[in-house]
Design a protein around this motif. Structure first.
Motif, mmCIF file in Angstrom:
data_model
loop_
_atom_site.group_PDB
_atom_site.id
_atom_site.type_symbol
_atom_site.label_atom_id
_atom_site.label_comp_id
_atom_site.label_asym_id
_atom_site.label_seq_id
_atom_site.Cartn_x
_atom_site.Cartn_y
_atom_site.Cartn_z
ATOM 1 N N LEU A 47 -5.546 -5.839 9.740
ATOM 2 C CA LEU A 47 -5.517 -4.809 8.791
ATOM 3 C C LEU A 47 -5.345 -3.688 10.047
ATOM 4 O O LEU A 47 -5.824 -3.579 11.153
ATOM 5 N N VAL A 72 -2.215 2.517 7.016
ATOM 6 C CA VAL A 72 -2.762 3.140 5.601
ATOM 7 C C VAL A 72 -2.715 4.497 5.960
ATOM 8 O O VAL A 72 -2.135 5.101 5.029
ATOM 9 N N TRP A 114 -5.267 0.325 10.393
ATOM 10 C CA TRP A 114 -5.524 1.507 9.707
ATOM 11 C C TRP A 114 -4.429 2.622 9.700
ATOM 12 O O TRP A 114 -4.151 3.738 9.190
ATOM 13 N N ILE A 137 0.580 -1.068 0.192
ATOM 14 C CA ILE A 137 0.064 0.111 -0.163
ATOM 15 C C ILE A 137 0.663 1.350 -0.008
ATOM 16 O O ILE A 137 0.476 2.313 -0.286
ATOM 17 N N SER A 178 1.171 5.506 5.327
ATOM 18 C CA SER A 178 1.555 5.632 3.822
ATOM 19 C C SER A 178 1.599 6.925 3.361
ATOM 20 O O SER A 178 2.249 7.345 2.170
ATOM 21 N N ILE A 213 -1.618 4.111 -2.552
ATOM 22 C CA ILE A 213 -2.814 4.668 -1.889
ATOM 23 C C ILE A 213 -2.865 6.165 -1.823
ATOM 24 O O ILE A 213 -3.744 6.681 -2.662
ATOM 25 N N ILE A 266 -6.169 -2.217 -0.814
ATOM 26 C CA ILE A 266 -5.854 -2.584 0.684
ATOM 27 C C ILE A 266 -5.860 -4.028 0.986
ATOM 28 O O ILE A 266 -5.151 -4.714 1.580
ATOM 29 N N ILE A 286 -8.863 2.188 -4.019
ATOM 30 C CA ILE A 286 -8.203 1.911 -2.807
ATOM 31 C C ILE A 286 -8.506 0.808 -1.822
ATOM 32 O O ILE A 286 -7.732 -0.194 -1.287
#
Lengths: 68, 448
Positions: B198, B203, B200, B73, B206, B77, B277, B273
């Motif tokens: 996962l 994310v 966040w 990612i 990134s 992203i 992911i 996205i």
């Protein structure tokens, strides 16, 4: 289609012809469109496009010949 | 009142149906209040959302899945977030052009710049559309195989569904049926919440530590170009402009068309996205090899997220192929009709508009048949799609920019300075990436 129901509610302030024209409800095939004058920076843009296409076609030919 | 009815009956059938739709819009405009405004917006949106969701086509889903699988990612992203303004800026121009001129993109190029450029654009569009349609059918057949349906059955069913939607519906119904199919594109979003482990935080990180994993390589350039190619494609310009014209949008509707395009761009980016992911957290973490096809990706998703998640992913792939096939075949029909001056509207009954429907249907049948041929060179095909789109996109953008700066046809709706600067940056980036890609094709080891 509830065409009649809609027509009953219509109260066009402008006249019908004006409504048709404003809403673009015309057959545009019958309305000619003038060809653009290609001069100045537009002419340069077209030459740039021709050169770009030529370079890309040469690259494509080289690329595909390598694959085969 | 009878007078209006007689006047409506005097119009050709396709324009008559559009006139009825426009009368409804006219009535809505006369009402005040937030609810009426919302109803008006709902009646006017469609082309923007449809084009953007159709842009997340089978090839797009596969590209995003491979992107996440190969690069994770880290880079892509934030890159996809940047694609939102790119998609919006490009597609918004087609809304204004269509609403002001009431003519499609192919017609504008043909009539303003002559037969040579008209034919050049039409030829590129039709060839690219046929090849892209083949990739859509690959997505449909691969996705349906997960549910135990043979490629023969799924391909024939898809052809029948697409042909029926194109032939037997008037524009308004066609748009709503297509949007209903497009809803299934959102299936990827809830899947994100079933991704194991996962975070966040990763994310969000990134964005702060945006970098190219492993540095610039031939593969990286190819993936960037593929993602750019799935975000803005030539058929999208032709499709949305023709769709705006067929729906009958006028200058009064430009604001709603812009909202429509923004909503569509937002959905497109969120879905892209979500896919990155999903594969970035499931496939990238277990497999760093680059030889990942969609079957491998589906197997890993099944292993890490379960069979139901994998089936939902496959369903999304089928939907992506189907909605894109509907949109792309419509864009072929519209462009051919515009170029050759045929009556061109989804409102046309099949017999009256047979030469309008024919090019789109032939391309669908051709693409649906090609995928059934065993050992068809899919890699070569994907590369050809990429190459044609790469050559054509800057050319298509140039025509779009020329038309949007043409005061004679656009009047007060010509591009503003910021729109021209943004569009030139996009075209420049496209040309640089295409050039770099061309260099990597000729000198494969230049970037290691």
């Amino acid at each position: 289609m509830n065409e009649n129901k809609i027509i009953k509610k219509v109260n066009l302030d402008e006249d019908w012809e004006e409504f048709i024209e404003n809403e673009g409800l015309l057959d545009y095939n019958k309305i000619p469109l003038k060809r653009a004058e290609v001069r100045g920076w537009i002419k340069i843009a077209f030459w740039f496009l021709r050169i770009y296409i030529l370079i890309m076609v040469i690259m494509v030919i080289i690329g595909f010949s390598r694959i085969n | 009142m009878e007078d209006y009815k007689n006047k409506l009956d005097e119009l050709p059938v396709d324009i008559k149906l559009r006139a009825v739709d426009r009368l409804k819009i006219h009535l809505m405009r006369q009402k005040y209040g937030y609810f009426s405004r919302l109803c008006l917006l709902l009646a006017l949106i469609g082309p923007g959302i449809l084009v953007m969701i159709a842009d997340n086509d089978a090839g797009g889903v596969i590209t995003y899945a491979q992107t996440g699988s190969i690069f994770g990612i880290g880079f892509f992203i934030p890159f996809m977030v940047l694609m939102l303004p790119v998609a919006y800026i490009v597609q918004e121009m087609t809304v204004r052009l269509g609403a002001v001129t009431h003519r499609g993109h192919a017609e504008m190029i043909w009539k303003r710049y002559g037969k040579f450029w008209g034919l050049f654009s039409l030829f590129d569009l039709v060839v690219a559309n046929i090849l892209t349609l083949i990739t859509e059918f690959i997505g449909i057949t691969l996705g349906m195989e997960v549910f135990g349906v043979s490629p023969m059955i799924s391909s024939i069913t898809a052809i029948i569904v697409i042909a029926s939607i194109q032939l037997f519906l008037r524009y308004f119904t066609w748009e709503w049926i297509s949007l209903s199919i497009a809803v299934f594109n959102l299936v990827f979003i809830p899947l994100v919440f079933f991704v194991p482990h996962l975070h966040w935080g990763i994310v969000a990180k990134s964005f702060a530590s945006w970098h190219i994993p492993g540095g610039v390589s031939s593969l990286f350039i190819y993936v960037v170009l593929a993602n750019l190619g799935t975000t803005i494609a030539p058929w999208m310009l032709f499709f949305q402009q023709s769709s705006v014209v067929d729906k009958g949008l006028t200058v009064k509707d430009i604001r709603d068309g812009q909202i429509d395009t923004f909503i569509g761009s937002l959905i497109m980016v969120i879905v892209a996205i979500a896919i990155i992911i999903i594969t970035g957290f499931t496939v990238y973490s277990v497999n760093h090899t680059v030889n990942l096809n969609i079957q491998n990706i589906l197997s890993i998703i099944s292993l890490k997220m379960g069979t139901i998640a994998m089936k939902m992913f496959a369903l999304g792939l089928v939907e992506a192929g189907l909605i894109a096939a509907i949109a792309i075949s419509a864009s072929t029909s519209w462009a051919m009709g515009e170029a050759f001056g045929w009556p061109r509207s989804i409102n046309l009954p099949p017999l009256k508009g047979w030469h309008f429907y024919l090019p789109g249907l032939i391309s669908v049948i051709f693409a649906g048949s090609i995928v059934l041929i065993p050992n068809v060179p899919l890699g070569f095909l994907n590369l050809t799609v990429q190459v044609i789109a790469s050559i054509f996109m800057p050319a298509a953008m140039m025509f779009l920019l020329l038309l949007l700066n043409d005061k004679e046809i656009m009047g007060e709706h010509v591009n503003r300075l910021w729109q021209n600067i943004s569009a030139f940056i996009i075209v420049g980036f496209l040309i640089i990436m295409n050039g770099l890609y061309g260099v990597t094709v000729m000198f494969p080891h230049i970037f290691g």
